[in-house]
Design an enzyme around this catalytic site. Structure first.
Site, PDB file in Angstrom:
ATOM      1  N   GLY A   2     -19.360 -32.105  53.226  1.00 56.79           N
ATOM      2  CA  GLY A   2     -20.327 -31.120  53.016  1.00 56.79           C
ATOM      3  C   GLY A   2     -20.198 -30.216  51.641  1.00 56.79           C
ATOM      4  O   GLY A   2     -18.961 -29.726  51.425  1.00 56.79           O
ATOM      5  N   GLY A   4     -21.677 -27.797  50.191  1.00 53.96           N
ATOM      6  CA  GLY A   4     -22.402 -26.649  50.169  1.00 53.96           C
ATOM      7  C   GLY A   4     -21.711 -25.382  49.692  1.00 53.96           C
ATOM      8  O   GLY A   4     -20.726 -25.632  48.841  1.00 53.96           O
ATOM      9  N   VAL A   6     -19.323 -23.435  51.073  1.00 52.39           N
ATOM     10  CA  VAL A   6     -17.907 -23.538  51.029  1.00 52.39           C
ATOM     11  C   VAL A   6     -17.177 -24.629  50.825  1.00 52.39           C
ATOM     12  O   VAL A   6     -16.212 -24.639  50.301  1.00 52.39           O
ATOM     13  CB  VAL A   6     -17.450 -23.284  52.868  1.00 52.39           C
ATOM     14  CG1 VAL A   6     -15.892 -23.444  53.248  1.00 52.39           C
ATOM     15  CG2 VAL A   6     -18.134 -22.110  53.482  1.00 52.39           C
ATOM     16  N   GLY A   7     -17.633 -25.904  50.878  1.00 48.36           N
ATOM     17  CA  GLY A   7     -17.317 -27.078  50.435  1.00 48.36           C
ATOM     18  C   GLY A   7     -16.927 -27.141  48.986  1.00 48.36           C
ATOM     19  O   GLY A   7     -15.990 -27.687  48.519  1.00 48.36           O
ATOM     20  N   VAL A 111     -13.994 -26.766  59.447  1.00 45.61           N
ATOM     21  CA  VAL A 111     -14.391 -25.249  59.070  1.00 45.61           C
ATOM     22  C   VAL A 111     -15.736 -25.054  59.537  1.00 45.61           C
ATOM     23  O   VAL A 111     -16.069 -23.997  59.856  1.00 45.61           O
ATOM     24  CB  VAL A 111     -14.440 -25.287  57.536  1.00 45.61           C
ATOM     25  CG1 VAL A 111     -14.860 -23.865  56.893  1.00 45.61           C
ATOM     26  CG2 VAL A 111     -13.119 -25.647  56.932  1.00 45.61           C
ATOM     27  N   ARG A 144      -9.145 -10.943  56.148  1.00 46.50           N
ATOM     28  CA  ARG A 144     -10.110  -9.876  56.256  1.00 46.50           C
ATOM     29  C   ARG A 144      -9.252  -8.564  56.630  1.00 46.50           C
ATOM     30  O   ARG A 144      -9.527  -7.578  56.278  1.00 46.50           O
ATOM     31  CB  ARG A 144     -11.276 -10.119  57.092  1.00 46.50           C
ATOM     32  CG  ARG A 144     -12.301 -11.308  56.505  1.00 46.50           C
ATOM     33  CD  ARG A 144     -13.528 -11.645  57.281  1.00 46.50           C
ATOM     34  NE  ARG A 144     -14.346 -12.420  56.592  1.00 46.50           N
ATOM     35  CZ  ARG A 144     -15.279 -13.302  57.109  1.00 46.50           C
ATOM     36  NH1 ARG A 144     -15.052 -13.683  58.404  1.00 46.50           N
ATOM     37  NH2 ARG A 144     -15.976 -13.763  56.549  1.00 46.50           N
ATOM     38  N   HIS A 168     -12.984 -18.128  67.085  1.00 44.36           N
ATOM     39  CA  HIS A 168     -13.513 -17.198  65.798  1.00 44.36           C
ATOM     40  C   HIS A 168     -14.980 -16.762  66.419  1.00 44.36           C
ATOM     41  O   HIS A 168     -15.849 -17.691  65.943  1.00 44.36           O
ATOM     42  CB  HIS A 168     -13.527 -18.585  64.809  1.00 44.36           C
ATOM     43  CG  HIS A 168     -14.004 -18.141  63.435  1.00 44.36           C
ATOM     44  ND1 HIS A 168     -13.640 -17.011  62.748  1.00 44.36           N
ATOM     45  CD2 HIS A 168     -15.200 -18.511  62.645  1.00 44.36           C
ATOM     46  CE1 HIS A 168     -14.306 -16.689  61.773  1.00 44.36           C
ATOM     47  NE2 HIS A 168     -15.049 -17.897  61.609  1.00 44.36           N
TER      48      HIS A 168
END
Ligand SMILES: NC(=O)c1ccc[n+]([C@@H]2O[C@H](COP(=O)([O-])OP(=O)(O)OC[C@H]3O[C@@H](n4cnc5c(N)ncnc54)[C@H](O)[C@@H]3O)[C@@H](O)[C@H]2O)c1
Length: 301
Positions: A2, A4, A6-7, A111, A144, A168
């Site tokens: 992937g 995208g 994140v990847g 992920v 976070r 999550h």
């Protein structure tokens, strides 16, 4: 897997830090090749001799030490992570099978969302031992929480430590008692109302970004968090991080992936740290585990 948001951002972080050579793979033709070449062309400026290759061909990934699965669809406003279940199930299954064919000794870090269920998919499909298949969520959720703690107290993020366990999703379990500023639990530094506000914002942290972006979900902090896990493995750091691990009795939970404190090194998960939980914290963890189990029932896993 992937290339995208994140990847690709993860690939960039790994290459810039000269942590490893990276192969970016995606089903979209040309896109991973373009991003990979673009990242390679940044290496002279970044001072990194890491190599980055973009491809649509799994054979290019052969003999990888670590495989990170970020392939799949991401949330849009109004969607929960669980809404991604059926689509991402097929994608994660496909990626796991193809990756393992060429890198049978790899460690698999998942992920794609819904994270805990997708870890279970990768585990079942791969047939790998549990210590070699785990997921990233707790590092992000804790990052976070650390950010919100630092903002609240006006201190450096480096002074902060936080632990967020559980699935999550909306039922994640931030642990204020184990979340500290220079070793002092935030429960001793802030009023119960302010602690609760931080806990709530942490649990809603992903949705807050989705509602602002409108076209996708977070990727800067998710890629940093994944890079920390990749680094812990590649450098055999024995680092304790909240990871999504397969539990067999730990915390009273069985046959299920859920976020817990784990020690990460070259072999993957070296040890699950079974920290002492209050009755309330344990009940919240079990509630979160039950929500993960519901998703798995849909997938019949
Ligand atoms: N665990 C976490 O904390 C966390 C944090 C952020 C995002 N995520 C999840 O990570 C995933 C990726 O998010 P993103 O923002 O990068 O999404 P994105 O849409 O930007 O990228 C996903 C990429 O996967 C590719 N893809 C789809 N099917 C594929 C397949 N079979 N093989 C290879 N590639 C394939 C797509 O072409 C796309 O480029 C989502 O499921 C998202 O929910 C998880």
């Amino acid at each position: 897997m992937g290339a995208g948001n994140v990847g690709a951002t993860l690939a960039q972080r790994i290459a810039d830090a000269e942590l490893a050579d990276v192969v970016l793979i995606d089903i979209v033709e040309g896109m991973p090749q373009g991003k990979g070449l673009d990242m390679m062309e940044a290496t002279p400026v970044e001072g990194s001799d890491a190599r980055v290759l973009g491809t649509n061909d799994y054979s290019d990934t052969a003999s990888s030490d670590v495989v990170v699965i970020t392939a799949g669809i991401a949330r849009k406003p109004g969607m929960s992570r669980d809404d991604l279940l059926n689509t991402n199930y097929k994608i994660v299954k496909d990626c796991t099978e193809n990756a393992l064919k060429y890198s049978p000794d790899a460690i698999l870090i998942v992920v794609s969302n819904p994270l805990d269920a997708m870890c279970q998919v990768a585990y079942r499909v791969s047939g790998l031992p549990k210590h070699r298949v785990f997921g990233m969520a707790g590092v992000l959720d804790s990052a976070r929480m650390r950010t919100f703690m630092a903002m609240e107290l006006g201190v450096s993020v480096e002074n902060n430590h936080a632990f967020v366990l559980g699935g999550h999703g909306d039922t994640m379990v931030p642990l204020p008692r184990y979340s500290t500023v220079s070793g002092i639990p935030i429960t001793e530094l802030l009023s119960p109302e302010r602690v609760e506000a931080i806990v709530k914002r942490t649990a809603q942290g992903g949705a807050e970004i989705v509602s602002l972006l409108k076209t996708g979900s977070a990727y800067y902090a998710p890629s940093s968090s994944t890079a920390e896990m990749v680094e812990a493995v590649l450098k055999d750091k024995h680092k304790i991080l909240p990871c999504c691990c397969f539990l067999e009795g730990e915390f009273g939970i069985n046959d299920l992936y859920v976020g817990v404190p784990a020690q990460l090194g070259a072999k993957g998960i070296e040890k699950i740290w079974e920290i002492r939980l209050s009755d309330g914290e344990r009940a919240a963890l079990h509630k979160s585990a039950a929500a993960v189990r519901e998703l798995l029932e849909v997938l019949k896993l």
